[in-house]
Scaffold this motif. Sequence first.
Motif, mmCIF file in Angstrom:
data_model
loop_
_atom_site.group_PDB
_atom_site.id
_atom_site.type_symbol
_atom_site.label_atom_id
_atom_site.label_comp_id
_atom_site.label_asym_id
_atom_site.label_seq_id
_atom_site.Cartn_x
_atom_site.Cartn_y
_atom_site.Cartn_z
ATOM 1 N N MET A 1 0.762 -1.281 0.041
ATOM 2 C CA MET A 1 0.052 0.048 0.097
ATOM 3 C C MET A 1 0.835 1.312 0.167
ATOM 4 O O MET A 1 1.561 1.353 0.734
ATOM 5 C CB MET A 1 -0.991 -0.096 1.167
ATOM 6 N N THR A 2 0.629 2.163 -0.953
ATOM 7 C CA THR A 2 1.324 3.528 -0.854
ATOM 8 C C THR A 2 0.900 4.334 -0.011
ATOM 9 O O THR A 2 -0.155 4.731 0.298
ATOM 10 C CB THR A 2 1.281 3.937 -2.639
ATOM 11 N N ALA A 3 1.999 5.019 0.810
ATOM 12 C CA ALA A 3 1.663 5.860 1.876
ATOM 13 C C ALA A 3 1.193 7.190 1.137
ATOM 14 O O ALA A 3 1.824 7.494 -0.078
ATOM 15 C CB ALA A 3 2.690 6.149 2.585
ATOM 16 N N GLU A 4 0.492 8.042 1.984
ATOM 17 C CA GLU A 4 0.033 9.385 1.515
ATOM 18 C C GLU A 4 0.989 10.424 1.847
ATOM 19 O O GLU A 4 1.214 10.543 3.054
ATOM 20 C CB GLU A 4 -1.618 9.746 1.920
ATOM 21 N N LEU A 5 1.751 11.082 1.128
ATOM 22 C CA LEU A 5 2.732 11.777 1.263
ATOM 23 C C LEU A 5 2.486 13.245 1.098
ATOM 24 O O LEU A 5 1.840 13.619 0.323
ATOM 25 C CB LEU A 5 4.008 11.503 0.377
ATOM 26 N N SER A 6 2.975 14.127 2.228
ATOM 27 C CA SER A 6 2.990 15.670 2.178
ATOM 28 C C SER A 6 4.226 16.189 2.311
ATOM 29 O O SER A 6 5.288 15.524 2.989
ATOM 30 C CB SER A 6 1.994 16.193 3.368
ATOM 31 N N VAL A 52 14.590 26.057 0.264
ATOM 32 C CA VAL A 52 13.219 26.446 -0.109
ATOM 33 C C VAL A 52 12.705 25.180 -1.005
ATOM 34 O O VAL A 52 11.484 24.678 -0.644
ATOM 35 C CB VAL A 52 12.974 27.728 -0.733
ATOM 36 N N THR A 53 13.546 24.552 -1.738
ATOM 37 C CA THR A 53 13.006 23.491 -2.715
ATOM 38 C C THR A 53 13.243 22.301 -1.800
ATOM 39 O O THR A 53 12.326 21.281 -2.001
ATOM 40 C CB THR A 53 13.916 23.575 -3.838
ATOM 41 N N SER A 54 13.859 22.210 -0.829
ATOM 42 C CA SER A 54 14.106 20.744 -0.274
ATOM 43 C C SER A 54 13.306 20.560 0.724
ATOM 44 O O SER A 54 12.441 21.527 1.147
ATOM 45 C CB SER A 54 15.632 21.006 0.643
ATOM 46 N N GLN A 55 12.826 19.363 0.832
ATOM 47 C CA GLN A 55 11.488 19.109 1.619
ATOM 48 C C GLN A 55 11.764 17.984 2.820
ATOM 49 O O GLN A 55 12.439 17.158 2.854
ATOM 50 C CB GLN A 55 10.583 18.339 0.705
ATOM 51 N N LEU A 56 11.056 18.041 3.852
ATOM 52 C CA LEU A 56 10.576 17.345 4.809
ATOM 53 C C LEU A 56 9.558 16.253 4.385
ATOM 54 O O LEU A 56 8.544 16.944 4.112
ATOM 55 C CB LEU A 56 10.542 17.855 6.293
ATOM 56 N N LEU A 57 9.843 15.146 4.505
ATOM 57 C CA LEU A 57 8.440 14.255 3.936
ATOM 58 C C LEU A 57 7.636 13.689 5.271
ATOM 59 O O LEU A 57 8.204 13.313 6.079
ATOM 60 C CB LEU A 57 9.141 12.885 3.053
ATOM 61 N N ARG A 58 6.369 13.828 5.011
ATOM 62 C CA ARG A 58 5.505 13.793 6.145
ATOM 63 C C ARG A 58 4.443 12.602 5.801
ATOM 64 O O ARG A 58 3.964 12.688 4.578
ATOM 65 C CB ARG A 58 5.107 15.003 6.821
ATOM 66 N N VAL A 59 4.068 11.750 6.500
ATOM 67 C CA VAL A 59 3.071 10.765 6.575
ATOM 68 C C VAL A 59 2.092 10.816 7.573
ATOM 69 O O VAL A 59 2.640 10.590 8.770
ATOM 70 C CB VAL A 59 3.401 9.594 6.031
ATOM 71 N N ASP A 60 0.894 11.221 7.664
ATOM 72 C CA ASP A 60 -0.147 11.456 8.888
ATOM 73 C C ASP A 60 0.583 12.229 9.815
ATOM 74 O O ASP A 60 0.629 11.961 11.106
ATOM 75 C CB ASP A 60 -0.352 9.987 9.573
ATOM 76 N N ILE A 92 7.511 5.877 -0.724
ATOM 77 C CA ILE A 92 7.643 7.427 -0.347
ATOM 78 C C ILE A 92 8.854 7.586 -1.260
ATOM 79 O O ILE A 92 8.807 8.839 -1.737
ATOM 80 C CB ILE A 92 7.840 7.360 1.278
ATOM 81 N N GLY A 93 9.943 6.823 -1.476
ATOM 82 C CA GLY A 93 11.003 7.385 -2.115
ATOM 83 C C GLY A 93 10.587 7.652 -3.615
ATOM 84 O O GLY A 93 11.028 8.765 -4.225
ATOM 85 N N ALA A 94 9.741 6.782 -4.150
ATOM 86 C CA ALA A 94 9.343 7.271 -5.586
ATOM 87 C C ALA A 94 8.545 8.348 -5.694
ATOM 88 O O ALA A 94 8.676 9.199 -6.732
ATOM 89 C CB ALA A 94 8.601 5.725 -6.160
ATOM 90 N N GLN A 95 7.500 8.730 -4.582
ATOM 91 C CA GLN A 95 6.843 9.770 -4.833
ATOM 92 C C GLN A 95 7.713 10.955 -4.592
ATOM 93 O O GLN A 95 7.558 12.093 -5.375
ATOM 94 C CB GLN A 95 5.933 9.569 -3.542
ATOM 95 N N ALA A 96 8.624 10.987 -3.683
ATOM 96 C CA ALA A 96 9.765 12.183 -3.395
ATOM 97 C C ALA A 96 10.239 12.425 -4.611
ATOM 98 O O ALA A 96 10.517 13.693 -5.144
ATOM 99 C CB ALA A 96 10.381 11.914 -2.551
ATOM 100 N N VAL A 97 10.916 11.227 -5.714
ATOM 101 C CA VAL A 97 11.652 11.587 -6.701
ATOM 102 C C VAL A 97 10.741 12.270 -7.792
ATOM 103 O O VAL A 97 11.008 13.088 -8.588
ATOM 104 C CB VAL A 97 12.118 10.241 -7.084
ATOM 105 N N ALA A 98 9.398 11.799 -7.824
ATOM 106 C CA ALA A 98 8.464 12.019 -8.901
ATOM 107 C C ALA A 98 8.202 13.715 -8.531
ATOM 108 O O ALA A 98 8.134 14.230 -9.466
ATOM 109 C CB ALA A 98 7.249 11.380 -8.943
ATOM 110 N N ALA A 99 7.955 14.074 -7.444
ATOM 111 C CA ALA A 99 7.699 15.548 -6.963
ATOM 112 C C ALA A 99 8.887 16.162 -7.281
ATOM 113 O O ALA A 99 8.714 17.376 -7.777
ATOM 114 C CB ALA A 99 7.505 15.434 -5.376
ATOM 115 N N ALA A 100 10.179 15.881 -7.079
ATOM 116 C CA ALA A 100 11.323 16.617 -7.161
ATOM 117 C C ALA A 100 11.676 16.802 -8.774
ATOM 118 O O ALA A 100 12.049 17.839 -9.479
ATOM 119 C CB ALA A 100 12.624 15.774 -6.991
ATOM 120 N N ILE A 101 11.273 15.677 -9.673
ATOM 121 C CA ILE A 101 11.303 15.898 -11.279
ATOM 122 C C ILE A 101 10.105 17.070 -11.461
ATOM 123 O O ILE A 101 10.447 17.721 -12.513
ATOM 124 C CB ILE A 101 11.078 14.528 -11.769
#
Length: 276
Positions: A1-6, A52-60, A92-101
């Motif tokens: 199950m893919t985590a919902e990432l913010s 500014v562009t770097s991100q903390l990744l959060r779930v719930d 989570i890693g794949a979602q973060a990479v997609a967001a960076a792209i």
Amino acid sequence: MTAELSFLSLAHVPLAESCAALTAGYEGYIVPVAFDPVSLARRIQAEHIDLVTSQLLRVDDQTAGIMLIARRGRTSRLAALGIAKPLRGAGIGAQAVAAAIAEARLRGDERLVLEVIDSNSKATSTYTRAGFVPRRTLVGYTHDPVPPASSENGVMPCPAGDVLPLLLGAWPDDPSWQTSPLCFAGATKPIEALRTGDAAALIDASGPAVRLLAFAVRSPRQGIGRRFMQSLLARFADRPWTIPATLPATQANGFLTATGWKQTALSQLEMELLLG
């Protein structure tokens, strides 16, 4: 199950909290790493990490990881991506990479680059699926301690800024991100600059081994580089030396081997994604 990432921009996150996220994200990593606010602040400055562009990744509403993005001109770099151990494998890693792209494309960047330890097959697979392709191998070196010498042949300390023009003139047009002279434009302690009239080096002697960060010769003739290297090593006699695994494998290999350096087993793969 893919985590919902913010995402939360690191511009709003204290350095200590970013360090905690990095430490958790790299728990059990192939190479042990430690993060503290002072060293992270130096890395942000040298590598041009954009908070500014770097991100903390959060779930719930809980920290799940961290992503550092560096920027120079129209090129961005995924400088770090760490996921907390309990959440690895949740996408989570794949979602973060997609967001960076996606963000890099919105900025109008021409390419996105990264480095990954070449034995880290899981990370390499994530980047490959996102469209990154291998570009070149980055390697490191070690040098055994040398005996003391009676003379250091005029090697003198100088301000780091004084050697930057020499580095810029002698360096290849396409350096790796972390070996670019641009990393040293604002260099301060513990980085030290040493030079003679025709050669210069930047080192960090604050640890058990002396780290050689940059080495340049104005004109590679008459053995100037070899003599300077010998004098440099002799200045820290009886101490081992290292070059981090950030140097392109084809850069200076012959010279380093001829002056007693040995390539390390650890190497990295530089990968890139063209965004045009």
